[in-house]
Design an enzyme around this catalytic site. Sequence first.
Site, PDB file in Angstrom:
ATOM      1  N   GLU A  25      44.972  37.257  35.910  1.00  0.00           N
ATOM      2  CA  GLU A  25      45.589  37.059  37.213  1.00  0.00           C
ATOM      3  C   GLU A  25      45.522  38.291  38.113  1.00  0.00           C
ATOM      4  O   GLU A  25      46.561  38.906  38.432  1.00  0.00           O
ATOM      5  CB  GLU A  25      47.045  36.594  37.050  1.00  0.00           C
ATOM      6  CG  GLU A  25      47.171  35.325  36.222  1.00  0.00           C
ATOM      7  CD  GLU A  25      48.610  34.835  36.083  1.00  0.00           C
ATOM      8  OE1 GLU A  25      49.529  35.516  36.547  1.00  0.00           O
ATOM      9  OE2 GLU A  25      48.802  33.754  35.503  1.00  0.00           O
ATOM     10  N   GLU A  81      46.499  29.166  30.882  1.00  0.00           N
ATOM     11  CA  GLU A  81      47.970  29.089  30.909  1.00  0.00           C
ATOM     12  C   GLU A  81      48.398  27.842  31.662  1.00  0.00           C
ATOM     13  O   GLU A  81      47.827  27.527  32.720  1.00  0.00           O
ATOM     14  CB  GLU A  81      48.599  30.289  31.639  1.00  0.00           C
ATOM     15  CG  GLU A  81      48.581  31.573  30.887  1.00  0.00           C
ATOM     16  CD  GLU A  81      49.239  32.709  31.670  1.00  0.00           C
ATOM     17  OE1 GLU A  81      50.139  32.461  32.491  1.00  0.00           O
ATOM     18  OE2 GLU A  81      48.818  33.862  31.451  1.00  0.00           O
TER      19      GLU A  81
HETATM   20  O1  IFM Z   1      54.736  34.789  32.337  1.00  0.00           O
HETATM   21  C1  IFM Z   1      53.690  34.678  33.258  1.00  0.00           C
HETATM   22  C2  IFM Z   1      52.409  35.243  32.691  1.00  0.00           C
HETATM   23  O2  IFM Z   1      52.559  36.564  32.295  1.00  0.00           O
HETATM   24  C3  IFM Z   1      51.323  35.182  33.722  1.00  0.00           C
HETATM   25  N1  IFM Z   1      51.195  33.866  34.258  1.00  0.00           N
HETATM   26  C4  IFM Z   1      52.380  33.194  34.709  1.00  0.00           C
HETATM   27  C5  IFM Z   1      53.448  33.244  33.629  1.00  0.00           C
HETATM   28  C6  IFM Z   1      54.730  32.531  34.120  1.00  0.00           C
HETATM   29  O3  IFM Z   1      55.202  33.153  35.257  1.00  0.00           O
END
Ligand code: IFM
Length: 447
Positions: A171, A355
């Site tokens: 990210e 994710e």
């Molecule tokens: O916890 C975070 C993760 O570290 C990165 N992506 C989003 C998740 C939820 O906010």
Amino acid sequence: MPISLPSQSKMLAPNFIFGVATASFQIEGATDADHRLTSIWDTFCATPGKVKGGDNGEQACDHYHRWEEDIALIKDLGVDAYRLSIAWPRVMNEQGEANQAGLDFYQRLLTRLKAEGLTVFVTLYHWDLPQYLEDKGGWLNRETAYQFKHYADIVSNALGEWVDSWATFNEPFCAAILGYELGIHAPGLSKPEYGRQAAHHILLAHGLALPVIRHNAPNAQVGIVLNMNRSYAASEKAEDQFACLMRDILDNQFFIEPLMKGQYPQLLNKVAPQYLPNILPGDMAIISQPIDFLGMNYYTCNHNAYDANHLFKDVKNAQPVEYTDIGWEIAPHAFTELLVNLNKQYRLPPLYITENGMACADHNIDGDINDEQRVRYLHSHLNAVHHAIEAGVDIRGYFAWSLMDNFEWAEGYSKRFGLIYVDYQTQQRTMKRSGHAYRALMDSRAG
Ligand code: IFM
């Protein structure tokens, strides 16, 4: 309610990978162990008012000491793969040399993961920059990109044997924009031009590290993980449509277009040149080298109205919709649309959903954590991935965020994303109903 997929879904085929994901600072704790350096998140947590409840990563889930128990839990979930990140401050010293004690931790962990038959996805940077590099300018300093290349060299050399898939960054939007433009994540700086310059240096670091990782780990796949939200306009009005376009450009296209096409979105030249970074000759070719996969993190969508100062502003969906405990709209249809649209816009490499998940206000009542809302979320979002695959998007795997409750950045421990509940007082782990449901989906694939 079970989590299910249509019986003919390609996601139930043996080659589709299901996993769970975590990140170093969010779970490891042990911030003083084995010569670990201070990270920007240690500093940010220690700055009053930055993290809810004054929480910090000193203990987190104590995974540094409980990793064997945690691997057993991953096995209990019946998944194929585990996605984790390496803490840069654990494995290097300030002279830029390897810290063997830190590398040993990951060697033990990865060796066991492979011995348990798990596919291992490693992210090199999930936001825990060593503080000494921030003191030299952090991601605003171009030199940090070269330091990252060196770090990637050391780590892929030392750990390459056990890693199936390397992601350079998790990210870049969050690391750069939340950290350097909006000031809500470490290091807490806030100037529009900072965010975009930091983003450029992160993308450059990705490109510099790619050939190094490929050389050290020729059998692994190498890519990067982006987060994206689907953007909608608040109304049919031209100005809101424009706001939506700018939101998509600044949050999403700004990160994927350099990787896929070797350029920043061209519209910025005309309408918002203040968001363009300084680029040196050759940078875009480095950034846009082919990758083996693109990781996509998806949680929610946003709705945008025009704002004369900032081009767009967030508004709530006018329709009655469901929100998560962190206030994010639940929008599985937006997930399919996002994936299908990207697939039309770009020649994408294979995708992994690296994710996806939600925060719920979970409570452990005599060992039962009734997170039915999360079960429904996982069901609807897995089916959204299925629909994207049916529409022609090449998606090879799905990772639930997260294996267990953990440190949710500026929200501290107040928001729980895990399939496994963590009691932070006792460090006891308890499988939630969502964990059991995910496990049942895994079992339904067998044979
Ligand atoms: O916890 C975070 C993760 O570290 C990165 N992506 C989003 C998740 C939820 O906010």
